[in-house]
Write a protein that holds these residues in place. Sequence first.
Motif: not given
Length: 291
Positions: A129-137, A217-221
């Motif tokens: 999930v963390a690796v995916r979130n970095l790709a999204l960002l 997810l963006v708000r959480a980041m």
Amino acid sequence: MADDRLLVDRFLEMMAAEAGSSPNTLAAYRSDLTAAAGDLGRLETADTDALGTLGEAWAGLAPATVARRAAALRRFFGFLFDEGFRPDDPSAALPRPSLRRPLPKILDTHEVEAMFAAAEERAASGQPVAVRNLALLELLYGSGLRATELVSLPRRAVRPGQPFLMLRGKGDKERLAPVSGRAASAVEAWLKLAPADGPWLFPSGKKHLSRVRLYQLVRAMGADAGIPPERISPHVLRHAFATHLLAGGADLRVLQSLLGHADIATTQIYTHVDAGRLVELVNARHPLAQR
């Protein structure tokens, strides 16, 4: 509104076929026309006197809502006139609120760097999930994608050695979006952990990640970087992409192409956001500045 419904259906069919309007746009047109019919009684037979009463009927609505409903009616009445469903176009009597385009919310480069630092630290754990979130960002800020464009990317949208994405955005129009080396690396790391079956780069169950989930997810980041939730969203990162590119010297026409804006007037709002840099540019480059 039996007859009106048939006409609205035909209007929306035209908008989909000729203007390439998206399902979201078509749904918004239908909603606005239905609401206007509630005020007018019948759209098909509404005359200038009836339309003249809408200013008072819509007095409690936000200016943006009034402008949107008036625009929907304007296109609808134009369609009825062009297709011969009525002998006149009464839309000149529609309210025309004075709108001032609001400046977009923006993040400064330090805030964006803090978001990346926090996301990279989490991704270093190797949790999918963390690796995916970095790709999204990386794709949101590095490529300036809209939320819908991002979540609906095909699994192989980012190709090795290809520094751009081919996107189909608003109005079903194609455009190229840049892919940085950082973003390509982040996506490559995510693909090693992502479910192997399925057509989406960012799957969620049998479909792709939803826009609502992306927003969360963006708000959480953002919260990980100490950014208040009301200041952060996927679209704020798209604004940051545009603002920081302009500050770095990007040409406005290039920025228009990268963002997929049909009208450069939409892109020009970023000149107001970064007015300080433009003043510095004139003072440094204008011939009279040296006299």
